[in-house]
Write a protein that holds these residues in place. Structure first.
Motif, mmCIF file in Angstrom:
data_model
loop_
_atom_site.group_PDB
_atom_site.id
_atom_site.type_symbol
_atom_site.label_atom_id
_atom_site.label_comp_id
_atom_site.label_asym_id
_atom_site.label_seq_id
_atom_site.Cartn_x
_atom_site.Cartn_y
_atom_site.Cartn_z
ATOM 1 N N GLU A 195 -0.586 8.574 1.700
ATOM 2 C CA GLU A 195 -1.449 9.074 0.638
ATOM 3 C C GLU A 195 -1.736 10.555 0.827
ATOM 4 O O GLU A 195 -1.739 11.328 -0.140
ATOM 5 N N ASP A 196 -1.973 10.979 2.072
ATOM 6 C CA ASP A 196 -2.200 12.398 2.354
ATOM 7 C C ASP A 196 -0.952 13.215 2.017
ATOM 8 O O ASP A 196 -1.040 14.327 1.474
ATOM 9 N N LEU A 197 0.206 12.653 2.333
ATOM 10 C CA LEU A 197 1.461 13.331 2.036
ATOM 11 C C LEU A 197 1.630 13.520 0.531
ATOM 12 O O LEU A 197 2.052 14.573 0.058
ATOM 13 N N ARG B 224 -0.776 13.707 -1.667
ATOM 14 C CA ARG B 224 -1.771 14.661 -2.164
ATOM 15 C C ARG B 224 -1.436 16.087 -1.766
ATOM 16 O O ARG B 224 -2.103 17.032 -2.208
ATOM 17 N N GLY B 225 -0.447 16.249 -0.904
ATOM 18 C CA GLY B 225 -0.052 17.591 -0.483
ATOM 19 C C GLY B 225 -1.054 18.227 0.447
ATOM 20 O O GLY B 225 -1.206 19.451 0.484
ATOM 21 N N SER B 226 -1.779 17.373 1.235
ATOM 22 C CA SER B 226 -2.768 17.909 2.174
ATOM 23 C C SER B 226 -2.055 18.436 3.410
ATOM 24 O O SER B 226 -0.835 18.585 3.436
ATOM 25 N N ALA B 227 -2.823 18.716 4.474
ATOM 26 C CA ALA B 227 -2.243 19.277 5.698
ATOM 27 C C ALA B 227 -1.099 18.401 6.186
ATOM 28 O O ALA B 227 -1.106 17.184 5.987
ATOM 29 N N PRO B 228 -0.091 19.015 6.823
ATOM 30 C CA PRO B 228 1.062 18.242 7.277
ATOM 31 C C PRO B 228 0.643 17.028 8.086
ATOM 32 O O PRO B 228 -0.249 17.111 8.929
ATOM 33 N N GLY C 270 0.817 -1.213 0.000
ATOM 34 C CA GLY C 270 0.000 0.000 0.000
ATOM 35 C C GLY C 270 0.847 1.256 0.000
ATOM 36 O O GLY C 270 0.551 2.218 -0.716
ATOM 37 N N HIS C 271 1.899 1.254 0.808
ATOM 38 C CA HIS C 271 2.833 2.384 0.791
ATOM 39 C C HIS C 271 3.423 2.555 -0.611
ATOM 40 O O HIS C 271 3.487 3.659 -1.149
ATOM 41 N N ALA C 272 3.862 1.426 -1.184
ATOM 42 C CA ALA C 272 4.527 1.481 -2.481
ATOM 43 C C ALA C 272 3.607 2.014 -3.566
ATOM 44 O O ALA C 272 4.018 2.812 -4.411
ATOM 45 N N ARG C 273 2.343 1.593 -3.561
ATOM 46 C CA ARG C 273 1.392 2.086 -4.570
ATOM 47 C C ARG C 273 1.195 3.589 -4.433
ATOM 48 O O ARG C 273 1.055 4.304 -5.428
ATOM 49 N N ALA C 274 1.181 4.070 -3.191
ATOM 50 C CA ALA C 274 1.002 5.511 -2.981
ATOM 51 C C ALA C 274 2.177 6.302 -3.533
ATOM 52 O O ALA C 274 2.019 7.456 -3.951
ATOM 53 N N LEU C 275 3.357 5.700 -3.571
ATOM 54 C CA LEU C 275 4.561 6.396 -4.019
ATOM 55 C C LEU C 275 4.717 6.418 -5.538
ATOM 56 O O LEU C 275 5.604 7.100 -6.059
ATOM 57 N N LEU C 276 3.886 5.673 -6.248
ATOM 58 C CA LEU C 276 4.040 5.564 -7.698
ATOM 59 C C LEU C 276 3.881 6.901 -8.422
ATOM 60 O O LEU C 276 4.440 7.101 -9.495
ATOM 61 N N THR C 277 3.116 7.817 -7.841
ATOM 62 C CA THR C 277 2.876 9.109 -8.487
ATOM 63 C C THR C 277 3.900 10.171 -8.098
ATOM 64 O O THR C 277 3.840 11.299 -8.586
ATOM 65 N N SER C 278 4.844 9.824 -7.224
ATOM 66 C CA SER C 278 5.822 10.803 -6.751
ATOM 67 C C SER C 278 6.894 11.060 -7.802
ATOM 68 O O SER C 278 7.330 10.146 -8.508
#
Length: 303
Positions: free
Chosen positions: A226-228, A230-234, A197-205
């Motif tokens: 995922e929030d990180l 998306r650039g949401s709140a810290p 799950g972490h790895a999938r979230a990093l695919l767009t970085s």
């Protein structure tokens, strides 16, 4: 390479997807299959070598030692699945059961029980994948690389592959996407520092290596990652000295709940959301096509 275009190929691939009970040639309800297991052949352990299509690369030493003690006490209860090595007389290639074979060597066994099957290269890789996936022995990358080999070496489509190993097409596609990550990130996944799950979230970085290191350093769960992205709140890291990985941000789900969502999603190949509500809660399964919905309904119906 063996010819895999035999007339019975489709029927044999269909049987593979039914699981380990189908590996011995009959359905689990057929007692003749159990008799085959009981009448398995004893083979000198040195006549067996690991299969070239084994997708698993790492073996947990602690878990292996537990199996060694069990074998010393009870013996090998389930025979190894092998095929004859076409290049060497009296030699067998392991298809399923490498942990048992390794543990038997440590336990000092001279012979091990085997069931010998005639299998093509493609069937050998499919069965090795099925056994490891069902036992949850593969890392996400080992599973993804196994899918890649089936597609590249044996011309599987994703849909055909999903049917062969008993997974949804979306699950196969999501796992194979992990292979696009940089090697340092894949190393973290292989070592268990990052989940699938972490790895999938990093695919767009644009810089997945730096983000991955930050995620590991701060102990972020998947939802926080995922929030990180998306650039949401810290996103806050775990409490200093805290236990269980609980996040300080009350709006984020507990890491155990997120991990449970990932586990269920991986099993059914669809996105799953768990929403706690007091002492209870709800589970939401997201589907995109009617075929996916039918698949979920069949699973719930036990078919």
């Amino acid at each position: 390479m063996e010819d895999t275009k035999r007339s019975d190929g489709g029927a044999r691939r269909a049987s593979l997807g039914r699981g380990l009970s189908a590996l011995f040639g009959e359905a689990a309800e057929d007692y003749s299959a159990l008799d085959k297991v009981r009448q398995s052949k004893q083979v000198p352990i040195e006549f067996i070598h690991p299969g070239k299509y084994q997708p698993r690369r790492t073996f947990d030493d602690e878990a292996l030692q537990g199996l060694v003690e069990s074998i010393r006490d009870k013996g090998i209860l389930q025979p190894l699945l092998v095929r004859r090595d076409p290049e060497t007389t009296n030699s067998y290639e392991l298809i399923a059961g490498e942990r048992r074979w390794r543990a038997a060597q440590i336990a000092g066994l001279h012979e091990v029980p085997v069931v010998i099957r005639e299998l093509s290269d493609r069937e050998a890789l499919e069965i090795a994948l099925i056994e490891n996936i069902q036992r949850q022995d593969l890392t996400p990358l080992e599973e993804a690389e196994g899918y890649k080999r089936l597609m590249e070496e044996f011309e599987h489509t994703q849909e055909d592959l999903a049917r062969s190993v008993g997974k949804s097409r979306s699950h196969v596609a999501n796992m194979m996407r992990l292979l696009a990550l940089p090697d340092p990130v894949k190393g973290m996944v292989q070592e268990g520092a990052l989940s699938a799950g972490h790895a999938r979230a990093l695919l767009t970085s644009s810089d997945p290596v730096s983000v991955a290191r930050e995620v590991v350093k701060r102990g972020l769960n998947v939802r926080q990652t995922e929030d990180l992205m998306r650039g949401s709140a810290p996103v806050k890291a775990k409490k200093a000295g805290g236990r269980g990985g609980a996040a300080t941000d009350p709006t984020l789900k507990d890491v155990d709940l997120v991990n449970l969502e990932e586990e269920i999603s991986a099993r059914i190949g669809l996105k799953v959301a768990i929403t706690p509500q007091g002492k209870g809660g709800s589970i939401t399964i997201h589907y995109q096509t009617l075929d996916q919905l039918d698949d979920v309904l069949r699973r719930l119906g036990g078919e």
